[in-house]
Design an enzyme around this catalytic site. Sequence first.
Site, short mmCIF file in Angstrom:
data_model
loop_
_atom_site.label_atom_id
_atom_site.label_comp_id
_atom_site.label_asym_id
_atom_site.label_seq_id
_atom_site.Cartn_x
_atom_site.Cartn_y
_atom_site.Cartn_z
N LYS A 14 57.16 -76.75 42.89
CA LYS A 14 56.22 -75.81 42.49
C LYS A 14 55.33 -76.23 41.54
CE LYS A 14 54.43 -71.81 41.83
NZ LYS A 14 54.83 -70.16 41.83
N LYS A 44 49.43 -70.69 31.84
CA LYS A 44 50.92 -70.59 31.87
C LYS A 44 51.37 -71.99 32.87
CE LYS A 44 54.06 -68.77 34.46
NZ LYS A 44 55.14 -68.78 34.86
#
Length: 292
Positions: free
Chosen positions: A170, A238
Amino acid sequence: MKVGFVGLGVMGLPMARHLMAAGHTLAVWARRPESAQVLLADGANWCATPAELAAQCDVVISIITASADVEQLALGPAGLIEGFAPGAVHVDMSTIAPATARRLAARYAERGVGWLDAPVSGGEQGARDATLAIMAGGEAAVLERVRPLFECLGKTVVHIGAAGAGQVAKACNQMVMVNAIQASAEAMRLAGAHGLDLAKVREALMGGSAASRVLDVMGGRMARRDFVPGIQARLHHKDFAILMDEARQLGAPLPVAAQTWQQLNALMATGGARDDTASLLRMLEPKETKPC
């Protein structure tokens, strides 16, 4: 299956609905109980704590914001680990640090509980259409047990490797995607500096080898100056914090990502955290100067 769900945001809510539509029994817990009302009206069961949720379910799926949130959900007071019976599974579909995924997998293994880190790509539309790409880290046998659930949510499921591997994949996905958003912003800025129609430039590029989903969607947003969030920039910020920390720990050079990281930092510092990431374009534009 008896499935628990935590994280009823713009992606989690349609995902939970797909599971109910497929006939699975759904229970939910949320920090904001009002976010669960629509599912409760459709027949989902409410649980007062994560531990209670885990005690009622074969599998609990979470899709929440950050590593600390997932760790608190799993190991905090009245956390999932207190309710799971041996043989149950926690599937975390959030985007978190690989080290957090490995740590949780190890803690669960001590209790005979399975773990998968299974972050997704495809955004809100992919969640609504059940076309998400799912990147799984953990034991293959655990993945096969929950595969019927994944088939309700996505079009591709790839077992990447051991616990944490899904999160590494990811991070790679986010790096390619957000670097492409930055490249699109730079292209739109160059075109704009020449006084060109950005919509026409995007149309021309989409007919050639530069064409991509990112250019299509984000280039369109930039041309329209539509910065209402599809995904808020703070979430990509983030994610980049995770991958840049991985690069630091491993000594892996990521020069392009490092430049994009600085642009994201600038966007956060100038108040763009809750705008769409297409607003990276603004970081390239001349700033108004006030007379002394």
